[in-house]
Design a protein around this motif. Structure first.
Motif, mmCIF file in Angstrom:
data_model
loop_
_atom_site.group_PDB
_atom_site.id
_atom_site.type_symbol
_atom_site.label_atom_id
_atom_site.label_comp_id
_atom_site.label_asym_id
_atom_site.label_seq_id
_atom_site.Cartn_x
_atom_site.Cartn_y
_atom_site.Cartn_z
ATOM 1 N N TYR A 142 79.017 36.581 12.984
ATOM 2 C CA TYR A 142 77.827 35.966 12.365
ATOM 3 C C TYR A 142 78.100 35.715 10.875
ATOM 4 N N ASN A 191 71.576 46.956 5.666
ATOM 5 C CA ASN A 191 71.494 46.863 7.134
ATOM 6 C C ASN A 191 72.487 45.871 7.736
ATOM 7 N N PHE A 192 72.876 44.848 6.958
ATOM 8 C CA PHE A 192 73.945 43.925 7.365
ATOM 9 C C PHE A 192 74.906 43.839 6.181
ATOM 10 N N MET A 252 74.523 39.643 5.256
ATOM 11 C CA MET A 252 73.501 39.322 4.254
ATOM 12 C C MET A 252 74.138 38.904 2.930
ATOM 13 N N ARG A 310 75.574 35.002 4.025
ATOM 14 C CA ARG A 310 74.508 34.009 4.207
ATOM 15 C C ARG A 310 74.090 33.395 2.867
ATOM 16 N N THR A 329 67.818 39.985 -0.611
ATOM 17 C CA THR A 329 67.333 40.389 0.714
ATOM 18 C C THR A 329 67.037 41.875 0.646
ATOM 19 N N ARG A 342 68.588 45.441 18.337
ATOM 20 C CA ARG A 342 69.869 44.961 17.801
ATOM 21 C C ARG A 342 70.140 45.617 16.449
ATOM 22 N N THR A 344 66.609 45.928 11.535
ATOM 23 C CA THR A 344 66.620 44.535 11.072
ATOM 24 C C THR A 344 65.219 44.151 10.630
ATOM 25 N N CYS A 345 65.152 43.226 9.676
ATOM 26 C CA CYS A 345 63.824 42.792 9.228
ATOM 27 C C CYS A 345 63.186 41.859 10.247
ATOM 28 N N THR A 346 64.005 41.330 11.158
ATOM 29 C CA THR A 346 63.461 40.482 12.222
ATOM 30 C C THR A 346 62.963 41.309 13.416
ATOM 31 N N SER A 403 68.191 34.688 15.012
ATOM 32 C CA SER A 403 69.115 34.480 13.894
ATOM 33 C C SER A 403 70.249 33.539 14.279
ATOM 34 N N PHE A 438 66.435 30.413 8.178
ATOM 35 C CA PHE A 438 66.009 31.819 8.219
ATOM 36 C C PHE A 438 65.115 32.078 7.016
HETATM 37 C C1 SIN Z 1 67.832 41.189 8.189
HETATM 38 O O1 SIN Z 1 67.478 42.132 8.857
HETATM 39 O O2 SIN Z 1 67.688 41.211 6.948
HETATM 40 C C2 SIN Z 1 68.494 39.977 8.783
HETATM 41 C C3 SIN Z 1 68.501 39.955 10.241
HETATM 42 C C4 SIN Z 1 69.301 38.812 10.808
HETATM 43 O O3 SIN Z 1 69.870 37.988 10.080
HETATM 44 O O4 SIN Z 1 69.360 38.726 12.004
#
Ligand code: SIN
Length: 475
Positions: free
Chosen positions: A103, A149-150, A154, A157, A225, A276, A281-283, A439, A445
């Motif tokens: 990703y 978290n990523f 992050m 992106r 982020t 996941r 995740t923020c999603t 995502s 996004f």
């Molecule tokens: C996030 O949790 O900040 C991003 C999640 C994603 O890109 O899938």
């Protein structure tokens, strides 16, 4: 393993002797220590970015694009090594960590393609007196503050479109997980990114670091982020210099299952939307609204699927959920769960922390949760799923939107028209309709309401890192 600061293309120790301990959340052990950047280091990084940016902005888009493409290939070639770093410092399962590198790398390939397609416009003024030429130069130096978290995606992106558009960047990676960021920066230089364009300065004194960087005269943009709480503070501070901002903030996603949904597909989607990347995740789906006719079946099957989740170190290939990031995260999640149980929620599975070393929480499904419970209002950021039964569609939509957050929503129904009508009414930037993941580097996004400002990815993402200039002229 890189553990210094990258400033002006050179690896160096911090200007003071401080070190930041990086912990493995699966064992609580120290993995290594990295140099602790000071405000002076942040300023040095901004100076270096400023010096490098002018030449980069003047570099042909095709050349920038080819370098981005080479970054994609280099990251892909180092998937195993980078994924191991992510598992070590974040704890997520190896399959998720490898998925994150795919990703993360894809943002370079996607933006390599966008770099040569940054468009302008030309038109004639309505008066006929002159032409209107519109073009999109880069912003300049961009400050990036990224979350744990990523640890890879992050950053990329933001970084890939910023570089594609002709900017230089200064990155403050998360103090919990700086190792992936440092190694990625190293690899990008190997891939051909000129020294000084990407500066990485971890710090344990975020506030002072940020104050110094944000006041640097060359910094023109902030891309962040993280949580809405921190985002508000950074926005206030960025306002002092009227910086351009892109903010990807918190979420509180509703996951709606109608009576006519394929319940097995909904459970499968719920597992993805909730679990996941170890449910951090923020999603992530945060509140599960299940219509009365399927609420029991959905809760039972969801609990059965959660009971199958294996928690443990991400290095064990059979593990499907790693630890939370630290002990405080475990305490926060447990506080929400215990208050929901006290308020009458039933425990379908899980319901408590895991004793012993590491920061583990049991995968948990709570039934019969009330929409007014604190767990429905908070971003859980852990493997806990509250199910809220509903009968009245209008009231459910009201409840789904009864939050200041608006990042993601999920809808499950076999009636596509109903699904689309419902999706349109959910106040969120991204909707999964009969899908548990949204995502995608090719999609915009970002959130509505207090979930953020601006969009990352898609065709829009690169323009966030551009200015718009208009030239009035005639010939
Ligand atoms: C996030 O949790 O900040 C991003 C999640 C994603 O890109 O899938």
């Amino acid at each position: 393993m890189r553990n210094e600061l990258l400033i002006g293309g050179v690896w160096r120790q911090g200007s003071e002797d401080g070190r930041i301990a990086v912990l493995d959340p699966a064992t609580d052990e120290v993995v290594t220590e990295v140099a602790d950047g000071t405000p002076a280091d942040a300023i040095a990084a901004c100076d270096a970015a400023e010096a490098a940016q002018v030449k980069w902005a003047a570099t042909a888009p095709r050349v920038r694009s080819e370098i981005l493409r080479s970054c994609w290939q280099t990251l892909v070639d180092h998937t195993d090594e980078l994924a191991s770093l992510i598992v070590r410092e974040h704890g997520k399962p190896m399959a998720d960590a490898k998925g994150e590198i795919t990703y993360a790398a894809e943002f370079f390939r996607w933006n390599a393609e966008e770099t040569v397609r940054i468009r302008g416009e030309i038109g004639t003024a309505p008066s006929g007196a002159n032409k209107i030429i519109v073009h999109h130069p880069p912003v300049g130096v961009v400050l990036m503050v990224t979350p744990w978290n990523f640890p890879a995606a992050m950053i990329t992106r933001k970084l890939a479109p910023a570089l594609g558009a002709g900017n230089a960047v200064v990155i403050k990676p998360p103090r919990e997980a700086p190792l992936t960021a440092l190694r990625i920066a190293d690899l990008l230089q190997e891939a051909g990114v000129p020294g000084g364009l990407v500066n990485v300065v971890p710090t344990s004194t975020s506030g002072a670091w940020f104050d110094a960087a944000v006041d640097h005269r060359a910094v023109r943009m902030l891309s962040f982020t993280g949580s809405t709480e921190v985002g508000r503070v950074l926005l206030r501070r960025a306002a002092d210099r009227v910086l351009k901002t892109v903010m990807e903030l918190g979420g509180n996603a509703p996951f709606i299952v109608f009576d006519d949904a394929d319940v097995d597909a909904a459970v499968q989607g719920a597992m993805v939307a909730k679990m996941r990347h170890s449910a951090e995740t923020c999603t992530a789906a945060n509140r599960f609204y299940a219509e009365a006719g399927v609420a029991d079946e959905f809760t039972t099957k969801f609990a059965a699927a959660m009971a199958e989740v294996k928690i443990g170190s991400g290095f064990d290939e059979t593990v499907t959920c790693g630890p939370l990031i630290n002990k405080k995260a475990v305490d926060d999640v447990d506080g929400l769960v215990q208050s929901a149980i006290s308020a009458g929620a039933s425990v379908a599975v899980g319901g408590s922390r895991v004793a012993g070393a590491g920061c583990f929480y049991q995968p948990t499904v709570l039934g019969n949760v009330s929409h007014d419970s604190p767990i429905a209002a908070a971003e859980i950021f852990g493997p806990v799923a509250p199910v809220i039964p509903f009968t009245d569609h209008e009231e459910m939509i009201r409840q789904a939107n009864d939050t200041e957050m608006g990042l993601t929503g999920y809808v499950y129904t076999r009636d596509l028209a109903k699904g689309l009508r419902t999706s349109e009414r959910i106040q969120a930037g991204m909707i999964g309709l009969n899908r548990g993941a949204v995502s995608d580097p090719a999609a915009p996004f970002g959130g509505m309401k207090q979930s953020g400002l601006g969009r990352e990815g898609s065709g829009e993402g690169i323009y966030e890192f551009c200015e718009t200039q208009y030239i009035a002229t005639s010939w």
